[in-house]
Design a protein around this motif. Sequence first.
Motif, short mmCIF file in Angstrom:
data_model
loop_
_atom_site.label_atom_id
_atom_site.label_comp_id
_atom_site.label_asym_id
_atom_site.label_seq_id
_atom_site.Cartn_x
_atom_site.Cartn_y
_atom_site.Cartn_z
N GLY A 152 0.66 -1.50 0.15
CA GLY A 152 -0.06 0.10 0.02
C GLY A 152 1.16 1.42 -0.16
O GLY A 152 -0.07 2.01 0.18
N ARG A 153 2.04 1.15 -0.07
CA ARG A 153 2.91 2.53 -0.38
C ARG A 153 2.48 2.97 -1.52
O ARG A 153 3.05 2.50 -2.86
CB ARG A 153 4.67 1.75 0.42
CG ARG A 153 4.92 1.56 1.45
CD ARG A 153 5.98 1.11 2.09
NE ARG A 153 6.21 -0.18 1.05
CZ ARG A 153 7.40 -1.14 1.24
NH1 ARG A 153 7.65 -0.61 2.72
NH2 ARG A 153 7.66 -2.06 0.51
N ARG A 154 2.85 4.18 -1.62
CA ARG A 154 2.70 4.87 -3.18
C ARG A 154 4.06 5.48 -2.64
O ARG A 154 4.77 6.35 -2.55
CB ARG A 154 1.27 5.89 -2.67
CG ARG A 154 1.41 6.56 -4.10
CD ARG A 154 0.20 7.44 -4.35
NE ARG A 154 0.42 8.40 -5.43
CZ ARG A 154 -0.06 9.97 -5.88
NH1 ARG A 154 -1.28 9.64 -4.90
NH2 ARG A 154 -0.11 10.16 -6.55
N GLY A 178 4.92 10.24 18.22
CA GLY A 178 5.02 11.73 17.81
C GLY A 178 5.21 11.99 16.40
O GLY A 178 4.95 10.07 15.57
N ASN A 179 4.64 12.61 15.39
CA ASN A 179 4.06 12.36 14.17
C ASN A 179 4.75 12.64 13.03
O ASN A 179 6.32 12.99 13.26
CB ASN A 179 3.68 14.28 14.17
CG ASN A 179 3.29 14.18 12.60
OD1 ASN A 179 2.52 13.67 11.98
ND2 ASN A 179 3.28 15.29 12.48
N THR A 180 4.92 11.31 12.23
CA THR A 180 5.31 11.86 11.23
C THR A 180 5.90 12.91 10.10
O THR A 180 4.17 12.76 9.22
CB THR A 180 5.71 10.37 10.25
OG1 THR A 180 6.18 9.78 11.72
CG2 THR A 180 7.02 10.02 9.70
N LEU A 188 7.37 0.51 6.33
CA LEU A 188 6.20 0.96 5.92
C LEU A 188 5.88 1.74 5.43
O LEU A 188 4.66 1.95 4.71
CB LEU A 188 5.08 -0.37 6.99
CG LEU A 188 5.70 -1.71 6.98
CD1 LEU A 188 4.88 -2.00 8.40
CD2 LEU A 188 5.04 -2.15 5.86
N SER A 189 5.91 3.50 5.96
CA SER A 189 5.88 4.50 5.79
C SER A 189 7.05 4.66 4.20
O SER A 189 6.30 6.34 3.67
CB SER A 189 5.92 5.48 6.33
OG SER A 189 6.76 6.03 7.03
N CYS A 190 8.15 4.08 3.84
CA CYS A 190 8.53 4.51 3.26
C CYS A 190 7.94 4.81 1.72
O CYS A 190 7.56 4.29 1.02
CB CYS A 190 9.75 3.70 2.83
SG CYS A 190 11.04 4.51 1.24
N ASP A 192 8.88 -5.89 2.57
CA ASP A 192 7.37 -4.86 3.20
C ASP A 192 8.89 -3.82 4.26
O ASP A 192 8.62 -2.88 4.50
CB ASP A 192 7.50 -5.49 4.51
CG ASP A 192 7.81 -7.27 5.52
OD1 ASP A 192 8.97 -6.70 5.11
OD2 ASP A 192 7.14 -6.94 6.10
N ARG A 193 10.82 -4.72 4.06
CA ARG A 193 11.53 -3.88 5.27
C ARG A 193 12.62 -4.61 4.77
O ARG A 193 12.68 -5.61 4.70
CB ARG A 193 11.51 -3.75 7.11
CG ARG A 193 10.98 -5.13 6.94
CD ARG A 193 10.51 -5.36 8.59
NE ARG A 193 9.55 -4.52 9.53
CZ ARG A 193 8.98 -3.70 10.02
NH1 ARG A 193 9.79 -3.48 10.84
NH2 ARG A 193 8.04 -3.11 10.15
N TYR A 194 13.68 -3.57 5.12
CA TYR A 194 15.33 -4.18 5.07
C TYR A 194 15.54 -5.14 6.34
O TYR A 194 15.11 -4.53 7.83
CB TYR A 194 16.56 -3.24 4.83
CG TYR A 194 16.65 -1.74 5.65
CD1 TYR A 194 15.61 -0.84 5.28
CD2 TYR A 194 16.31 -2.01 7.21
CE1 TYR A 194 16.03 0.46 6.22
CE2 TYR A 194 16.83 -0.76 7.59
CZ TYR A 194 16.03 0.43 7.17
OH TYR A 194 16.18 1.56 8.63
N ASP A 195 16.29 -5.63 6.12
CA ASP A 195 17.20 -6.74 7.38
C ASP A 195 18.26 -5.95 7.89
O ASP A 195 18.78 -6.23 7.49
CB ASP A 195 16.41 -8.00 7.40
CG ASP A 195 17.18 -8.66 8.04
OD1 ASP A 195 18.01 -8.56 8.83
OD2 ASP A 195 16.86 -10.00 8.25
#
Length: 346
Positions: free
Chosen positions: A21-23, A243-245, A275-277, A325-328
């Motif tokens: 779902g990341r745009r 906190g706000n991103t 997940l927000s990248c 989904d993410r890096y390790d």
Amino acid sequence: MAVAESDIVRAAPSPVVDRFGRRFRYVRLSVTDLCNLSCHYCNPAQGCASTHQHKLSWDDLDFLVDVSVNDLGAEAVRITGGEPLVRPGLAGFIRGIRRHAALSDVALTTNGVLLERMGPALRDAGVDRVNISLDTFDAERFADITRGGSLQRCLDGIEAARTLFRRVKINCVALKPTVIAELADFVRFSHDKRIEVRFIELMPIFDEKEYFHAHFISIDDLRHHLDELGFTLVPEGDGPAEGNTTGYGPATTYRVAGTEARIGFISQMSNTKCLSCNKLRLTSDGALKPCLLMPEEIDLLGPIHRRDRAAVGQAMRWQFMMRADRYDTAIAVGQPVGRGMQATGG
Ligand code: SAM
């Protein structure tokens, strides 16, 4: 009959959204691997393997931005390096990409050394925001970390930037023990100058593990030190509880209670924001990367040089859509990314 570029009516770009779902919104360009500083964490002791020749011309980079904005829907560009201000022609390049009405944000990451001199031209060219690197307020430590840089020139650059740009932030790579000793100074600086300071966890970018293990400190530990100093962090805005991103970046930001200081944290080693990248990166030698800490890359030099719009667009879509989904981080520590940060673009 010749058709001018401005006469071409383009179809609206179709959004690029991956399976999580990341745009795709944001492209980060390293416009040179040359730098006027040589920070230990960025540049190996033997120096960066620069050929001192730019494989991508400004026209090539302009083409890449054109495809990103018009074909893939990018809204933001960040220009980095190396040190972007050492490459002649930067202001002209920025003026050019500002023709894209859909590009709402053009930002620059710089060490600030040349900013006092070049800031006005860059502001006039259309830079919206500037991030300036500053890891210490101690002139000797600064010279040590940067292998010979002048703290004063960096501070003069920050001062100039405050008057020129809409938003200025400080990037501080959290280096143990320096950052612990100077935490209160950074909070005071943020309060006095009304500039957000972002602490960035050290990454193992190349094969100098000893440096990484000697200097790494996690954001949690840093917050613990802030707490011990009596600073209370208040989440910014309406963001998530922790906190706000804000903006297009990975920072989580806070106000320091009772002050005007704003502090951001980038915890890409201990608590990833994958997940927000929403970005892709182009290295100064033309490789398209999904992430600093993922080894995957696609060589775009040929397609860019041939102005093969379809191939460049397709490669970008592929690189974005196929991201994990993410890096390790464990793998990232074990197998640092081949080229230094200077060529990849921080
Ligand atoms: N020369 C410019 C500057 O100094 O900001 C732009 C390039 S520099 C590579 C971009 C950012 O990456 C800087 O904020 C720098 O501090 C950060 N950086 C470089 N190496 C890093 C590392 N190993 N870990 C974390 N941040 C790093």
